[in-house]
Design a protein around this motif. Structure first.
Motif, PDB file in Angstrom:
ATOM      1  N   PHE A  60       0.828  -1.207   0.000  1.00 52.48           N
ATOM      2  CA  PHE A  60       0.000   0.000   0.000  1.00 52.48           C
ATOM      3  C   PHE A  60       0.863   1.258   0.000  1.00 52.48           C
ATOM      4  CE2 PHE A  60      -2.410  -3.356   2.085  1.00 52.48           C
ATOM      5  CZ  PHE A  60      -3.633  -3.295   1.422  1.00 52.48           C
ATOM      6  N   ARG A  61       0.352   2.305  -0.632  1.00 53.26           N
ATOM      7  CA  ARG A  61       1.014   3.603  -0.615  1.00 53.26           C
ATOM      8  C   ARG A  61       0.779   4.320   0.710  1.00 53.26           C
ATOM      9  NH1 ARG A  61      -1.240   2.632  -5.529  1.00 53.26           N
ATOM     10  NH2 ARG A  61       0.170   2.710  -7.321  1.00 53.26           N
ATOM     11  N   LYS A  62       1.554   5.378   0.908  1.00 54.99           N
ATOM     12  CA  LYS A  62       1.445   6.136   2.152  1.00 54.99           C
ATOM     13  C   LYS A  62       0.091   6.811   2.282  1.00 54.99           C
ATOM     14  CE  LYS A  62       3.658   9.791   4.822  1.00 54.99           C
ATOM     15  NZ  LYS A  62       4.778  10.760   4.883  1.00 54.99           N
ATOM     16  N   SER A  63      -0.431   7.356   1.183  1.00 52.63           N
ATOM     17  CA  SER A  63      -1.741   8.015   1.209  1.00 52.63           C
ATOM     18  C   SER A  63      -2.533   7.607  -0.023  1.00 52.63           C
ATOM     19  CB  SER A  63      -1.576   9.540   1.258  1.00 52.63           C
ATOM     20  OG  SER A  63      -0.884  10.005   0.125  1.00 52.63           O
ATOM     21  N   GLU A  64      -3.587   6.879   0.212  1.00 59.40           N
ATOM     22  CA  GLU A  64      -4.523   6.477  -0.838  1.00 59.40           C
ATOM     23  C   GLU A  64      -5.786   5.941  -0.186  1.00 59.40           C
ATOM     24  OE1 GLU A  64      -3.213   3.259  -3.332  1.00 59.40           O
ATOM     25  OE2 GLU A  64      -2.236   2.197  -1.693  1.00 59.40           O
ATOM     26  N   PHE A  65      -6.862   5.909  -0.960  1.00 62.08           N
ATOM     27  CA  PHE A  65      -8.146   5.407  -0.477  1.00 62.08           C
ATOM     28  C   PHE A  65      -8.400   4.072  -1.170  1.00 62.08           C
ATOM     29  CE2 PHE A  65     -12.836   6.764   0.396  1.00 62.08           C
ATOM     30  CZ  PHE A  65     -13.008   5.612   1.143  1.00 62.08           C
ATOM     31  N   VAL A  66      -8.195   2.988  -0.422  1.00 56.93           N
ATOM     32  CA  VAL A  66      -8.302   1.639  -0.967  1.00 56.93           C
ATOM     33  C   VAL A  66      -9.624   1.010  -0.513  1.00 56.93           C
ATOM     34  CG1 VAL A  66      -7.241  -0.639  -1.149  1.00 56.93           C
ATOM     35  CG2 VAL A  66      -5.803   1.395  -0.861  1.00 56.93           C
ATOM     36  N   ARG A 122      -3.179  10.328   4.399  1.00 58.00           N
ATOM     37  CA  ARG A 122      -2.898   9.066   5.084  1.00 58.00           C
ATOM     38  C   ARG A 122      -3.538   7.921   4.303  1.00 58.00           C
ATOM     39  NH1 ARG A 122      -4.559  10.565  10.630  1.00 58.00           N
ATOM     40  NH2 ARG A 122      -4.636  12.655   9.719  1.00 58.00           N
ATOM     41  N   LEU A 123      -3.189   6.720   4.681  1.00 59.75           N
ATOM     42  CA  LEU A 123      -3.740   5.531   4.027  1.00 59.75           C
ATOM     43  C   LEU A 123      -5.078   5.170   4.660  1.00 59.75           C
ATOM     44  CD1 LEU A 123      -3.596   2.983   2.226  1.00 59.75           C
ATOM     45  CD2 LEU A 123      -2.201   1.917   4.013  1.00 59.75           C
ATOM     46  N   VAL A 124      -6.110   5.036   3.837  1.00 61.93           N
ATOM     47  CA  VAL A 124      -7.430   4.600   4.291  1.00 61.93           C
ATOM     48  C   VAL A 124      -7.768   3.307   3.555  1.00 61.93           C
ATOM     49  CG1 VAL A 124      -9.885   5.124   4.428  1.00 61.93           C
ATOM     50  CG2 VAL A 124      -8.198   6.944   4.772  1.00 61.93           C
ATOM     51  N   ASN A 162      -5.704  10.189  17.591  1.00 65.11           N
ATOM     52  CA  ASN A 162      -4.299   9.868  17.873  1.00 65.11           C
ATOM     53  C   ASN A 162      -3.394  10.071  16.667  1.00 65.11           C
ATOM     54  OD1 ASN A 162      -3.884   9.256  20.567  1.00 65.11           O
ATOM     55  ND2 ASN A 162      -4.581   7.145  20.359  1.00 65.11           N
ATOM     56  N   ASP A 163      -3.928  10.689  15.609  1.00 67.18           N
ATOM     57  CA  ASP A 163      -3.173  10.930  14.369  1.00 67.18           C
ATOM     58  C   ASP A 163      -2.561   9.655  13.811  1.00 67.18           C
ATOM     59  OD1 ASP A 163      -3.681  13.692  14.333  1.00 67.18           O
ATOM     60  OD2 ASP A 163      -2.054  14.051  15.753  1.00 67.18           O
ATOM     61  N   PRO A 164      -3.360   8.609  13.571  1.00 66.47           N
ATOM     62  CA  PRO A 164      -2.805   7.363  13.024  1.00 66.47           C
ATOM     63  C   PRO A 164      -2.403   7.551  11.570  1.00 66.47           C
ATOM     64  CG  PRO A 164      -5.182   7.224  13.035  1.00 66.47           C
ATOM     65  CD  PRO A 164      -4.834   8.521  13.717  1.00 66.47           C
ATOM     66  N   GLU A 165      -1.452   6.775  11.124  1.00 65.39           N
ATOM     67  CA  GLU A 165      -1.011   6.842   9.736  1.00 65.39           C
ATOM     68  C   GLU A 165      -1.865   5.972   8.820  1.00 65.39           C
ATOM     69  OE1 GLU A 165       3.020   5.649  10.097  1.00 65.39           O
ATOM     70  OE2 GLU A 165       3.707   7.624  10.736  1.00 65.39           O
ATOM     71  N   ILE A 166      -2.576   5.006   9.420  1.00 63.56           N
ATOM     72  CA  ILE A 166      -3.431   4.095   8.643  1.00 63.56           C
ATOM     73  C   ILE A 166      -4.809   4.060   9.289  1.00 63.56           C
ATOM     74  CG2 ILE A 166      -3.724   1.747   7.776  1.00 63.56           C
ATOM     75  CD1 ILE A 166      -0.700   1.363   8.178  1.00 63.56           C
ATOM     76  N   LEU A 167      -5.844   4.275   8.500  1.00 62.29           N
ATOM     77  CA  LEU A 167      -7.222   4.204   8.993  1.00 62.29           C
ATOM     78  C   LEU A 167      -7.900   3.004   8.353  1.00 62.29           C
ATOM     79  CD1 LEU A 167      -9.371   5.694  10.733  1.00 62.29           C
ATOM     80  CD2 LEU A 167     -10.144   6.789   8.618  1.00 62.29           C
ATOM     81  N   LEU A 168      -8.396   2.089   9.186  1.00 66.84           N
ATOM     82  CA  LEU A 168      -9.084   0.889   8.710  1.00 66.84           C
ATOM     83  C   LEU A 168     -10.568   1.023   9.002  1.00 66.84           C
ATOM     84  CD1 LEU A 168      -6.592  -1.817  10.070  1.00 66.84           C
ATOM     85  CD2 LEU A 168      -6.576  -0.685   7.834  1.00 66.84           C
TER      86      LEU A 168
END
Length: 336
Positions: free
Chosen positions: A28-34, A191-193, A158-164
């Motif tokens: 996965f990339r650092k910032s994208e909407f997957v 960020r990565l979502v 918490n400013d996460p880098e990955i949002l699931l």
């Protein structure tokens, strides 16, 4: 950089083994909407749980920032879940007796952030999701879309880098679903979502990348990512989450006040148990004291005297010697 290499995940039941994920590889990339699409039971939620550290893979490797998670300790997994990952669930999972601000603030309490900084940061996140005016409202006073926004705010605080996000629009109507996806698309700008959904129309309209799964395998990727494009993107914060004793005490007390009847019944049952144990111990001590008193009074009325007496065994020695001499004389007479 987040990468899964040849991941396999099996669930063992009493009679069979379920292969939830079969040799899946993806980065996965650092910032994208997957968006992850697929029928029920194809392994979408299992994949999300593996990425989030909620479940462990059987084989393969999950690589974070170039480091294999095979080497992760429990403390590092805790730090990864609390500082790198944010979770949004379909059922919201809000604490119903806490207001909106307190629900979002809970993540910061668990992270050990000082009280002076918590409220300001929570209000900033609520402003971002459009709920600043609902900070003091309870969850049951909100609509479904508003509760999902609270859940997103809690995941972002918490400013996460990955949002699931696991089916974040599954329980919402079409109009509210669009509002939530607009918010997730905005969040994905920095960020990565990763979102699991059953709705292909919403996924194609809002996602920058669509991943399709079938029977635990990756069957299509609309915008695959080559690992060499980026390096060292995710840094796992090694700080261990902790809650102060006073914070835990205050939360426990507040929880007790929201369920007064249960608290009273538990307190009453506990009191009865303690009183019963105290009565048993008191009766046992009383009986033992009574028995000791009876013994002492009986010995006082009928005293026992114990004396030391010596026994003289010399006469036995003389007797044995005389008998022995007599037998010797009889033997001599027979020989003659």
């Amino acid at each position: 950089m987040l990468e899964l290499k040849n991941i396999k995940k099996d669930y063992q039941t009493k009679y069979l083994t379920v292969h939830a994920i079969k040799n899946l590889s993806i980065a996965f990339r650092k910032s994208e909407f997957v968006s992850i699409l697929g029928p029920s039971g194809c392994g979408k939620t299992t994949l999300l749980n593996l990425i989030g550290g909620l479940d462990r893979y059987n084989s393969g490797d999950l690589i974070i920032n170039g480091r294999s998670t095979k080497e992760y300790t429990n403390k590092e997994w805790d730090a990864y879940r609390n500082h790198t990952i944010g979770f949004v669930f379909q059922s919201y999972n809000l604490i119903m007796h806490l207001n909106v601000l307190e629900n979002v603030e809970m993540a910061l309490k668990l992270a050990g952030m000082p009280k002076a900084s918590r409220e300001e940061k929570v209000l900033q996140v609520l402003e971002k999701v459009g709920l600043a005016d609902k900070a003091k409202a309870l969850p049951n006073e909100l609509s479904g879309g508003q509760m999902q926004r609270v859940a997103i705010a809690r995941a972002l605080v918490n400013d996460p880098e990955i949002l699931l996000a696991d089916e974040p629009t599954g329980a919402l109507d079409s109009e509210t679903s669009i509002q939530i996806l607009d918010l997730l698309k905005e969040i994905a700008s920095d960020r990565l979502v990763i979102m699991v959904t059953h709705n292909p129309n919403l996924a194609h309209n809002y996602s920058t990348r669509i991943v399709e799964m079938l029977d635990g395998e990756l069957v299509n990727d609309s915008n695959p990512y080559q690992v060499e494009e980026e390096k060292n993107e995710y840094a796992v914060n090694g700080k261990k989450p902790s809650m102060s004793f006073m914070t835990a005490l205050c939360l426990s007390f507040k929880n007790m006040l929201t369920k007064k009847a249960r608290t009273i019944l538990v307190s009453l049952a506990g009191s009865i148990g303690i009183i019963g144990i105290a009565l048993i111990l008191a009766m046992s001590h009383g009986f033992q004291t009574y028995i000791n008193d009876v013994q002492e009074s009986a010995l006082a009325e009928y005293p026992l005297s114990i004396t030391r007496q010596a026994v003289d065994y010399s006469y036995l020695y003389d007797l044995i010697r005389d008998i022995g001499e007599g037998e010797t004389e009889k033997v001599d007479e027979i020989k003659v």
